[in-house]
Design a protein around this motif. Structure first.
Motif: not given
Lengths: 348, 522
Positions: A62-64, A67-68, B399-405, B408
């Motif tokens: 999970p996660g981009d 973005t990270a 996940d923090p990156a998805d949360w940010t995305k 926004r």
């Protein structure tokens, strides 16, 4: 045992194929060739699967990554810029093709975070991980053999039943405690309460002394497992005719156990140690976190949890898989040298 | 049989060697009086040694060791000189700096105004997300022109769009001056291998990617800022290792394995009552509740300030502090830490905690709460507070990156979100712009999707003002419009602590922890 194999020659009879020339050396050589070919092909197939599966699995994290990597202050335009720079805007099959071509040249791509070849980052951490895992395996093998043999000999023939019971309970409990719990307990006892050993890796300490607790925590559980099996094997071997004979000849204890019993225990212990080492590589990644050990564990955790650094994850998983496969192969070769029956041929 | 004996012998020898290595390898850590080295930690490994591309906290931290900036954050006043000895702004678009004449690069090259201009031109010309962030923080969103006069020893900066925060912006470690040798070999600069690139007090002498970095003090460096409270000797060597676990940091600090460590949780309390340790604290993050007002998003808070106020009444910031931060956070009255320059310092515009009043409006409401995945206790507290007031709450914790995305770019997926704002930059306008002006889709940073023309007017007036008093007046007014509309709810400022063991000292300067101010005090 190889000695027994050599002694039990086949008996000729009707329908039995006639062996030409010196049969034993030729058939052993052939067995080795077929063994190595078989294992070599298996190794290549396993590595290919590892490479493909690793590529596919990281897509599910999970996660981009863009973005990270871009950071919390980045605008959308900056995030898209990072995505383009990382090649993540390419179609799936283009990314896969690029990845495969790279892997064939041992190039897992440039780390999203460190902007250097991913394999370089991983290989910098590998020696730290191997230093504690290999040392732990050697220790647990030797100590487990010694402890298992000693208790096996002391309790043979149902003697000292209290010792056997205590041994079973203690080793059973210890081997069932997860490595990270043992590691934490060691830190509390030896670093926080007694203050005789460092709680974690730091340049302020020597490498050797900082490695004691990580190695110990990786060793103890496996040592108990090995000792339990060796003890049982010892009990069986002690009842073998050749051991009764050796005892009847009043051979010295060192000769009796070290020369006649120990080699027969090695096959089991080595097989077990190969399995344990593979498992320890996984445990080591967690143990490293407890001891701030600068090995693969920290690299992988940061790559997955923080950076979404696909190249690092792929390179690390590949290297760990490769180490595991190679060690398994090496142990199988050693076992083949000790006992040719393990080459997988039906001989004689 | 011979092979088996050999194996056995080899194993015994190996174990013996290991035991000897283990027993002979260690030595007790030295205390401050005996050492010229400071051992410290980074939570994560630095990604680059090029200050212009620094994006993560660890990148920014190490950039401060190797690269000096024009100005620095001071201890007795907000700004002190770095490479610049004097500075002035004739407008929010025109700035002039007088450069000190005794500063040199690590290879002996004099740091002239031309060297500084070349470094800034490299920064502003980079197509890198980290560099673009630094460029925006230092020089605003327009184009910057740098005019160097080496004979006069001055550097003029001219901006195409007014940006009143330049003087604070050029204190950022990402604006650290890269010497000509670094600009000639940018790959080596990023890898930290170009010694001549360094303009700061330390040079990188050893590093292992993902593991550690060692910095050595330059013999010829004498350009320390004029801090008045910083005492002791700079370390000749600074060892930085990667270590993210707070428990381990505390254990290492107690055993002398590290000399300075950062804490975000109650492990810091192990040292607060002990005279053998000194503790400094600083704002690390500002936690806010953001209400989604995006038109057509389906958010229950769009056009409903009363409901936003009810949520603010239903949540006790101190309860959030206890649940999420071990009670170690400090009160926050506006978009970022109260310690920020031009930040509101009192709570008169905040809603009082009044769950009974809140339940009148919240009963029967369906609220989608967005929070990042590693914040379970805080998420539970917020969700249960709203449920206690009668709302039905659906928690999403990606996940923090998805949360940010998601925050926004996907306003259709949430109603209210917990936003974590970096509280280390010291620039209040960055936090104000989260709650007014253009959204991310429009090229801005407004994560609340608000329409607040009055606030935007004050914000722009603050950005265009030359004098700091007018800047603050307008920035304060902009914050007031945000709070009066309940576009967001300040929750708590996450306060981190640096603990130094006896013999070592570390300093927070105008709210900023400066790694180059670590000292050995004997």
């Amino acid at each position: 045992m190889s000695t027994q194999t050599h002694e039990s020659s086949p008996v000729s009879g009707p329908g039995t194929p006639v062996l030409d020339g010196p049969p034993r050396a030729a058939s052993l050589g052939g067995a080795w060739r077929r063994f190595l070919l078989r294992r070599g092909v298996g190794l290549v197939i396993n590595l290919a699967l590892l490479v493909i599966v690793t590529f596919l699995i990281v897509q599910l994290i999970p996660g981009d990554p863009a973005t990270a990597i871009a950071g919390e202050s980045a605008t959308l335009a900056q995030v898209e810029l990072v995505r383009t720079q990382l090649g993540l805007d390419q179609p799936f099959f283009v990314q896969f093709g690029t990845y495969l071509l790279g892997v064939l040249q041992l190039d897992f791509g440039t780390s999203f975070r460190y902007r250097v070849p991913a394999l370089e980052v991983v290989m910098a951490a590998v020696p730290f991980t191997l230093a504690i895992t290999v040392a732990a395996v050697i220790l647990l093998l030797v100590l487990g053999l010694a402890l298992g043999m000693a208790v096996g000999v002391a309790t043979r023939g149902d003697r000292r039943r209290w010792l056997g019971g205590t041994f079973n309970v203690v080793t059973g409990v210890i081997s069932s405690v997860p490595v990270y719990v043992q590691a934490t307990a060691f830190v509390v006892i030896f670093a926080v309460l007694l203050r005789v050993l460092p709680p974690a890796y730091s340049p302020a300490y020597g490498f050797g002394i900082a490695a004691i607790l990580p190695i110990a925590s990786l060793t103890v559980g496996g040592m108990c497992s090995v000792a339990r099996i060796v003890r049982r094997e010892t009990a069986v071997i002690l009842e073998q005719d050749y051991m009764r004979t050796a005892r009847g000849w009043r051979l010295p204890a060192l000769s009796l156990y070290a020369r006649h019993m120990l080699p027969n225990l090695l096959t089991t212990a080595l097989t077990l140690s190969g399995i344990i080492l593979t498992a320890l590589l996984g445990s080591a990644l967690i143990t490293e976190a407890v001891f701030a050990w600068p090995g693969l564990g920290g690299v992988i955790v940061q790559a997955i949890a923080i950076d979404k650094d696909y190249p690092i994850i792929r390179a690390a998983v590949f290297v760990i898989g490769l180490i595991s496969l190679v060690i398994t192969l090496v142990i199988d070769v050693i076992l083949g040298l000790i006992d040719p029956r393990t080459l997988g041929e039906k001989r004689g | 049989m011979v092979r088996k004996s050999l194996l056995t012998t080899a194993a015994v020898v190996a174990v013996g060697s290991l035991a000897l290595a283990g027993c002979s390898g260690g030595s007790a850590p030295a205390d401050g009086a005996e050492t010229d080295t400071i051992n410290a930690e980074l939570w994560y490994a630095p990604a680059t040694f090029d200050p212009a591309k620094a994006s993560a906290t660890s990148d920014r931290t190490i950039a401060r060791l190797g690269f000096d900036t024009l100005l620095r954050q001071g201890d007795t006043e907000a700004l002190v000189g770095g490479l610049a000895t004097e500075w002035e702004s004739t407008s929010a678009s025109e700035y002039s700096f007088t450069i000190r004449d005794d500063a040199t690069c690590a290879d002996g090259t004099a740091i002239t105004p031309s060297v500084i201009a070349a470094s800034f031109e490299y920064l502003t010309g980079l197509e890198d997300s980290g560099a673009q962030t630094w460029k925006a923080q230092a020089f605003g969103t327009g184009e910057a022109t740098f005019t160097a006069d080496d004979e006069a020893g001055t550097l003029d900066v001219s901006l195409s769009e007014p940006y009143s925060q330049l003087l604070y912006g050029v204190t950022g470690s990402g604006t650290g001056i890269i010497c000509p040798a670094g600009l000639e070999d940018t790959e080596g600069l990023a890898a930290g291998t170009v010694e001549g690139a360094f303009s700061g007090p330390y040079t990188l002498t050893d590093s292992t990617a993902g593991v550690s970095a060692t910095y050595s003090l330059r013999d010829d460096y004498d350009a320390w800022p004029a801090w008045e409270t910083v005492e002791g000797e700079p370390a000749a060597t600074i060892n930085l290792t990667v270590q993210p676990d707070s428990n381990t940091s505390a254990n290492l600090l107690e055993s002398g394995g590290v000399d300075v460590a950062r804490f975000y949780d109650s492990n810091a309390l192990r040292f607060e009552e002990d005279d053998s340790y000194s503790v400094v604290s600083f704002a690390s993050s500002a936690y806010n509740l953001v209400f989604n007002q995006s038109p057509g998003s389906g958010s229950v808070f769009e056009g409903n300030p009363e409901l936003r106020a009810a949520v603010a009444q239903a949540i006790d910031p101190q309860g959030f502090n206890n649940a999420g931060l071990d009670g170690l956070g400090v009160e926050q009255f506006t978009v970022n830490s109260a310690s920020y320059n031009c930040a509101l310092e009192e709570p008169s515009l905040l809603h009082d905690y009044d769950p009974a009043a809140a339940s009148e409006l919240l009963t029967g409401q369906n609220i989608r709460l967005l929070i990042m995945s590693n914040w379970d206790p805080a998420a539970d507290y917020l969700a249960e507070s709203l449920r206690a007031a009668g709302a039905t709450v659906e928690v999403s914790a990606p996940d923090p990156a998805d949360w940010t995305k998601q925050m926004r770019t996907e306003p259709g997926t949430w109603d209210v979100a917990v936003a974590a704002e970096n509280a280390e930059s010291g620039l209040i306008h960055l936090s104000i712009a989260r709650y007014l002006g253009p959204t991310y889709a429009e090229g801005g940073t407004n994560v609340a999707y608000t329409d607040n023309p009055e606030g935007v007017e004050f914000y722009e007036a603050g950005m265009n003002a030359a004098d700091s008093e007018t800047q603050c007046e307008n920035f304060l007014a902009a914050q007031e419009t945000i709070l009066e509309d309940t576009a967001m709810m300040p929750l708590i400022t996450d306060t981190h602590r640096y603990v130094a063991r006896d013999g070592f000292a570390t300093y927070v300067l105008s709210g900023y922890w400066d790694i180059s101010a670590m000292r050995i005090v004997g």
